[in-house]
Design an enzyme around this catalytic site. Structure first.
Site, mmCIF file in Angstrom:
data_model
loop_
_atom_site.group_PDB
_atom_site.id
_atom_site.type_symbol
_atom_site.label_atom_id
_atom_site.label_comp_id
_atom_site.label_asym_id
_atom_site.label_seq_id
_atom_site.Cartn_x
_atom_site.Cartn_y
_atom_site.Cartn_z
ATOM 1 C CG HIS A 70 -112.599 4.035 -59.902
ATOM 2 N ND1 HIS A 70 -110.833 3.867 -59.480
ATOM 3 C CD2 HIS A 70 -112.947 4.741 -61.109
ATOM 4 C CE1 HIS A 70 -110.635 3.670 -60.924
ATOM 5 N NE2 HIS A 70 -111.524 4.258 -61.915
ATOM 6 C CE LYS A 111 -101.198 -6.761 -55.832
ATOM 7 N NZ LYS A 111 -100.255 -5.770 -56.020
ATOM 8 C CG ASN A 148 -112.508 -0.595 -55.530
ATOM 9 O OD1 ASN A 148 -111.813 -0.694 -55.226
ATOM 10 N ND2 ASN A 148 -112.882 0.414 -56.551
HETATM 11 C C1 GAR Z 1 -107.903 6.264 -53.365
HETATM 12 O O1 GAR Z 1 -107.636 7.354 -54.379
HETATM 13 C C2 GAR Z 1 -108.312 5.304 -53.747
HETATM 14 O O2 GAR Z 1 -110.353 5.927 -55.210
HETATM 15 C C3 GAR Z 1 -107.965 5.027 -55.332
HETATM 16 O O3 GAR Z 1 -106.455 5.357 -54.298
HETATM 17 C C4 GAR Z 1 -106.578 5.827 -53.568
HETATM 18 C C5 GAR Z 1 -105.977 4.816 -51.976
HETATM 19 O O4 GAR Z 1 -105.996 6.092 -51.444
HETATM 20 N N1 GAR Z 1 -108.220 3.482 -55.680
HETATM 21 C C6 GAR Z 1 -107.355 2.686 -57.559
HETATM 22 O O5 GAR Z 1 -107.095 4.254 -57.669
HETATM 23 C C7 GAR Z 1 -108.082 2.112 -56.930
HETATM 24 N N2 GAR Z 1 -108.569 1.386 -58.684
HETATM 25 P P1 GAR Z 1 -105.670 6.033 -49.790
HETATM 26 O O6 GAR Z 1 -104.342 4.653 -49.476
HETATM 27 O O7 GAR Z 1 -105.528 7.507 -49.089
HETATM 28 O O8 GAR Z 1 -106.800 5.233 -49.307
#
Ligand code: GAR
Length: 213
Positions: free
Chosen positions: A119, A101, A117
């Site tokens: 990414h 979010k 954050n």
């Molecule tokens: C991670 O790769 C994170 O960078 C990405 O979601 C994944 C969460 O993995 N976040 C995004 O894409 C935000 N824009 P996790 O729930 O296994 O930690």
């Protein structure tokens, strides 16, 4: 005699999904202890209930809270409620670890400059919710992960650290799942390393430049 070492910094970690980055933080802190790591997780928050990320937190006895957009009349009210829920734990740093979010004005007024954050792309390329898929679709040969401070844009805040990962021809066959797994292996280590360094050494943000002494 009381120790003169600084108390561990207080982290609130925000998650939306599987929470493997959260798990890496839990394990990274556990491996050395919160004093040596420089930080402890004081709560885990989510924008939805029943996720694997929340289960990971509950399993190790961390306090959790859920703040769902649909439980609030407007997005701004959700943002305020999220900010209040986080503030209740008095964090030094907020870690958005797979939190899908975009936080708003109220949240940033309270936690801007101390919300981190992670990414799954090399920003400023491929911001947003589909960083892995978008890099593949673009035909990029290299992508990676970025740990950055959150500002009022979508993945536009000052960059703290990045790692590159090569895209293989076969990555186009499964829609990016294997690539995302390779990115996450690197990303989890980077997040644990960066959060620990920020907590132990402090940091400065001057314009877009982040320095950790
Ligand atoms: C991670 O790769 C994170 O960078 C990405 O979601 C994944 C969460 O993995 N976040 C995004 O894409 C935000 N824009 P996790 O729930 O296994 O930690």
């Amino acid at each position: 005699m009381a120790s003169s070492a600084a108390a561990p910094k207080r982290l609130v970690v925000l998650v939306s999904g599987s929470g493997t980055n959260l798990q890496a933080l839990i394990d990274g802190i556990d491996a050395v202890g919160s004093d040596a790591y420089g930080a402890e997780i004081v709560a885990v928050g989510a924008d939805r209930s029943g996720t694997a990320g929340l289960e990971r937190a509950e399993r190790v006895g961390l306090r959790t809270f859920v703040c769902r957009v649909q439980d609030h009349p407007t997005r701004a009210e959700w943002d305020r409620a999220l900010a209040e829920a986080v503030a209740a734990y008095e964090p030094d740093l907020v870690i958005s670890a797979g939190f899908m979010k975009i936080v708003g004005k109220e949240f940033l007024a309270r936690f801007g400059g101390r919300t981190v954050n992670t990414h799954p792309a090399l920003l400023p390329s491929f911001p947003g919710a589909y960083g892995v898929r978008d890099a593949l679709a673009y035909g990029a040969k290299v992508t990676g992960c970025t740990v950055h401070f959150v500002d009022d844009g979508v993945d536009t805040g000052p960059i703290i650290a990045q790692r590159a990962i090569e895209i293989r021809d076969e990555d186009h066959e499964d829609g990016g799942d294997a690539l995302h797994e390779r990115i996450k292996e690197v990303e989890r280590k980077l997040l644990v390393e960066v959060v620990g360094r920020l907590a132990r050494h402090g940091y400065r943000i001057e314009g877009r430049k982040v320095s950790i002494p």
